[in-house]
Motif scaffolding. Structure first.
Motif, PDB file in Angstrom:
ATOM      1  N   TYR A 170     117.714  23.984  57.009  1.00 26.05           N
ATOM      2  CA  TYR A 170     116.594  23.180  57.682  1.00 26.05           C
ATOM      3  C   TYR A 170     116.115  22.116  58.295  1.00 26.05           C
ATOM      4  O   TYR A 170     115.462  22.158  59.631  1.00 26.05           O
ATOM      5  CB  TYR A 170     115.419  23.502  56.299  1.00 26.05           C
ATOM      6  CG  TYR A 170     113.796  22.877  56.907  1.00 26.05           C
ATOM      7  CD1 TYR A 170     112.852  24.247  56.501  1.00 26.05           C
ATOM      8  CD2 TYR A 170     113.741  21.889  56.898  1.00 26.05           C
ATOM      9  CE1 TYR A 170     112.063  23.971  57.291  1.00 26.05           C
ATOM     10  CE2 TYR A 170     112.428  21.519  57.521  1.00 26.05           C
ATOM     11  CZ  TYR A 170     111.295  22.886  56.917  1.00 26.05           C
ATOM     12  OH  TYR A 170     110.277  22.190  58.168  1.00 26.05           O
ATOM     13  N   ASN A 173     117.787  22.316  61.995  1.00 23.41           N
ATOM     14  CA  ASN A 173     116.728  23.269  62.981  1.00 23.41           C
ATOM     15  C   ASN A 173     115.458  23.323  62.775  1.00 23.41           C
ATOM     16  O   ASN A 173     114.337  24.382  63.400  1.00 23.41           O
ATOM     17  CB  ASN A 173     116.759  24.713  61.987  1.00 23.41           C
ATOM     18  CG  ASN A 173     118.717  25.454  62.904  1.00 23.41           C
ATOM     19  OD1 ASN A 173     119.039  26.069  63.354  1.00 23.41           O
ATOM     20  ND2 ASN A 173     119.147  25.824  61.309  1.00 23.41           N
ATOM     21  N   HIS A 174     114.941  22.503  62.132  1.00 22.98           N
ATOM     22  CA  HIS A 174     113.884  21.738  61.905  1.00 22.98           C
ATOM     23  C   HIS A 174     112.951  20.049  62.638  1.00 22.98           C
ATOM     24  O   HIS A 174     113.360  19.277  61.509  1.00 22.98           O
ATOM     25  CB  HIS A 174     112.325  22.351  61.141  1.00 22.98           C
ATOM     26  CG  HIS A 174     112.486  23.889  60.896  1.00 22.98           C
ATOM     27  ND1 HIS A 174     114.090  24.391  60.295  1.00 22.98           N
ATOM     28  CD2 HIS A 174     112.029  24.749  60.671  1.00 22.98           C
ATOM     29  CE1 HIS A 174     113.392  26.050  60.509  1.00 22.98           C
ATOM     30  NE2 HIS A 174     113.187  25.893  60.619  1.00 22.98           N
ATOM     31  N   SER A 175     112.824  19.859  63.538  1.00 18.24           N
ATOM     32  CA  SER A 175     112.491  18.728  64.188  1.00 18.24           C
ATOM     33  C   SER A 175     111.383  18.125  62.683  1.00 18.24           C
ATOM     34  O   SER A 175     110.411  19.111  62.824  1.00 18.24           O
ATOM     35  CB  SER A 175     112.561  19.177  65.556  1.00 18.24           C
ATOM     36  OG  SER A 175     111.055  19.361  65.778  1.00 18.24           O
ATOM     37  N   SER A 176     110.983  16.595  63.505  1.00 20.59           N
ATOM     38  CA  SER A 176     109.893  16.217  62.548  1.00 20.59           C
ATOM     39  C   SER A 176     108.315  16.294  63.089  1.00 20.59           C
ATOM     40  O   SER A 176     108.816  14.848  63.852  1.00 20.59           O
ATOM     41  CB  SER A 176     110.486  14.730  61.846  1.00 20.59           C
ATOM     42  OG  SER A 176     109.544  14.354  61.192  1.00 20.59           O
ATOM     43  N   GLN A 250     105.554  27.010  52.823  1.00 27.01           N
ATOM     44  CA  GLN A 250     105.969  26.341  53.924  1.00 27.01           C
ATOM     45  C   GLN A 250     106.728  24.438  52.593  1.00 27.01           C
ATOM     46  O   GLN A 250     106.256  23.225  53.249  1.00 27.01           O
ATOM     47  CB  GLN A 250     104.967  25.802  54.441  1.00 27.01           C
ATOM     48  CG  GLN A 250     104.554  26.360  55.632  1.00 27.01           C
ATOM     49  CD  GLN A 250     103.469  25.885  56.546  1.00 27.01           C
ATOM     50  OE1 GLN A 250     103.447  25.156  57.601  1.00 27.01           O
ATOM     51  NE2 GLN A 250     102.125  27.244  55.339  1.00 27.01           N
ATOM     52  N   ARG A 253     108.648  22.517  54.522  1.00 26.72           N
ATOM     53  CA  ARG A 253     108.085  21.727  56.042  1.00 26.72           C
ATOM     54  C   ARG A 253     107.267  20.946  54.915  1.00 26.72           C
ATOM     55  O   ARG A 253     106.674  19.373  55.608  1.00 26.72           O
ATOM     56  CB  ARG A 253     107.503  22.224  57.024  1.00 26.72           C
ATOM     57  CG  ARG A 253     106.907  22.951  57.985  1.00 26.72           C
ATOM     58  CD  ARG A 253     105.840  23.798  58.624  1.00 26.72           C
ATOM     59  NE  ARG A 253     105.526  23.070  59.767  1.00 26.72           N
ATOM     60  CZ  ARG A 253     104.278  23.130  60.507  1.00 26.72           C
ATOM     61  NH1 ARG A 253     103.711  24.373  59.792  1.00 26.72           N
ATOM     62  NH2 ARG A 253     104.166  22.767  61.644  1.00 26.72           N
ATOM     63  N   GLN A 256     109.113  17.680  53.825  1.00 24.05           N
ATOM     64  CA  GLN A 256     109.538  16.650  55.331  1.00 24.05           C
ATOM     65  C   GLN A 256     108.516  15.887  55.246  1.00 24.05           C
ATOM     66  O   GLN A 256     108.937  15.022  56.262  1.00 24.05           O
ATOM     67  CB  GLN A 256     109.600  17.803  55.945  1.00 24.05           C
ATOM     68  CG  GLN A 256     110.888  17.199  57.376  1.00 24.05           C
ATOM     69  CD  GLN A 256     110.936  18.625  58.408  1.00 24.05           C
ATOM     70  OE1 GLN A 256     110.120  19.037  58.914  1.00 24.05           O
ATOM     71  NE2 GLN A 256     111.651  17.825  59.401  1.00 24.05           N
TER      72      GLN A 256
END
Length: 380
Positions: A170, A173-176, A250, A253, A256
């Protein structure tokens, strides 16, 4: 080859779906049939029964749904016999899965593998007899289980922890992008606190009620609930304040972008740690004083959270049974917020946790072991 998988809750659905993806890499002809969930279904194969129709927790709920439980078990047994898989892969959920394993061993020669061992090291250690008799191969995701099973002369394979895989993938592949998360979910600019109150209605009701009592004392933060699969928005609304937001699908997310968390014990405690979010572990039980008393005699381990079990020390505070009160939670929660006196020690403990767990690759290693073992059996 044909793979039959059985899971009983959301975390099992996640880990089994990742295992299925890895199995497809090692076996281009893999076919899947399963008791599972949406994530497994997205990988491919046939969903026979959804785990949300099987997840009953506690003595009374189980007693009230005995007819459904027996019907599901009967369906599972007959479906396996009819489909004739090359292997059955059980994922945690021991009350159901060990009974299936016993039946399969008595009536077929289908090998039975277990991915994510039942927590018999915590209680019900007597189940080791069933495991030694009915399980052909145990694939462990917790490093301390190696010594436990060695004590019982039952060799297992530690493959790493799939939560490390999931979180690592995760983050890669997922910017903050905090602003997008806030905008997408109608949040304010206040620091975010994640609430992970469990995956079953009983857990959510008992824990979320007390978590919300604490939330009212910290208006400078916004509390966001991670909605569990299969639980409606309306169910949560009974227990939350009008200002509290709920997000579904989510959870990673949310973690994060959170500065702290209140988490019901389970896989979520480990995932929260891997995201580096300081947490208080919460697990309310009715008749808490009695449970706390019995815990001394029934539980074989000192801790209940995976974080503390893996590090072997109290890395995060656990509030369990009669210890899970709003006043206790308020005190411990304040200590993990930015500037709190326990925050830095928790983050240091998380570093130890990651070192112990090792690198990503649990699903890949488990799939490799399963496919190689099955091919070896076929060749013989």
């Amino acid at each position: 080859m044909k793979y039959y998988l059985i899971v009983g809750e959301a975390s099992g659905d996640l880990h089994a779906s990742n295992l299925m993806c890895s199995l497809k890499k090692y076996d281009g002809n893999a076919e899947f049939r399963f008791f599972g969930g949406d994530l497994m279904q997205s990988v491919g194969g046939t969903l026979v029964k959804h785990y949300k129709d099987m997840a009953y927790m506690g003595f009374i709920p189980v007693l009230l749904h005995l007819r459904t439980i027996f019907r599901n078990m009967s369906l599972c047994k007959s479906d396996i016999l009819e489909w004739k898989p090359d292997v059955i892969i059980l994922v945690d959920y021991p009350g159901f899965n060990l009974k299936i394993a016993k039946y399969i061993k008595q009536h077929t020669d289908i090998p039975v593998y277990y991915y994510i061992s039942p927590k018999i090291w915590a209680w019900k250690e007597y189940r080791i007899k069933d495991i030694k008799r009915d399980i052909d191969k145990m694939l462990s995701i917790l490093p301390f289980e190696i010594d436990f099973y060695k004590k019982h002369n039952y060799p297992i394979s530690y493959v790493g922890n799939p939560s490390v895989d999931s979180v690592s993938e995760y983050l890669a592949n997922h910017s903050s992008d905090r602003l997008s998360f806030i905008k997408d979910n109608g949040l304010s600019d206040k620091p975010i606190v994640a609430i992970l109150a469990g995956s079953r209605k009983q857990e959510i009701r008992d824990n979320l009620t007390r978590m919300m009592e604490v939330a009212r004392s910290f208006p400078q933060y916004q509390f966001v609930v991670a909605g569990a699969p299969g639980i409606s928005h309306d169910y949560y609304k009974q227990y939350i304040t009008s200002e509290t937001k709920i997000v579904f699908s989510q959870t990673y997310r949310l973690l994060q972008h959170s500065v702290a968390a209140m988490v019901t014990s389970g896989t979520a405690t480990l995932e929260t740690a891997l995201f580096g979010v300081p947490q208080v572990v919460c697990y309310y039980m009715s008749a808490g004083k009695l449970v706390s008393f019995l815990r001394k005699f029934l539980l074989k381990v000192k801790y209940v959270s995976l974080v503390n079990l893996i590090t072997g020390k109290e890395t995060v505070k656990e509030l369990v049974a009669d210890g899970m009160t709003a006043s206790n939670l308020k005190h411990e929660f304040a200590a993990i917020l930015p500037g709190g006196d326990k925050r830095e020690s928790i983050l240091k403990g998380y570093s130890d946790l990651k070192r112990i767990l090792g690198n990503p690759g649990a699903s890949e290693k488990a799939a490799e072991i399963i496919v190689k073992s099955l091919k070896s059996k076929i060749e013989k």
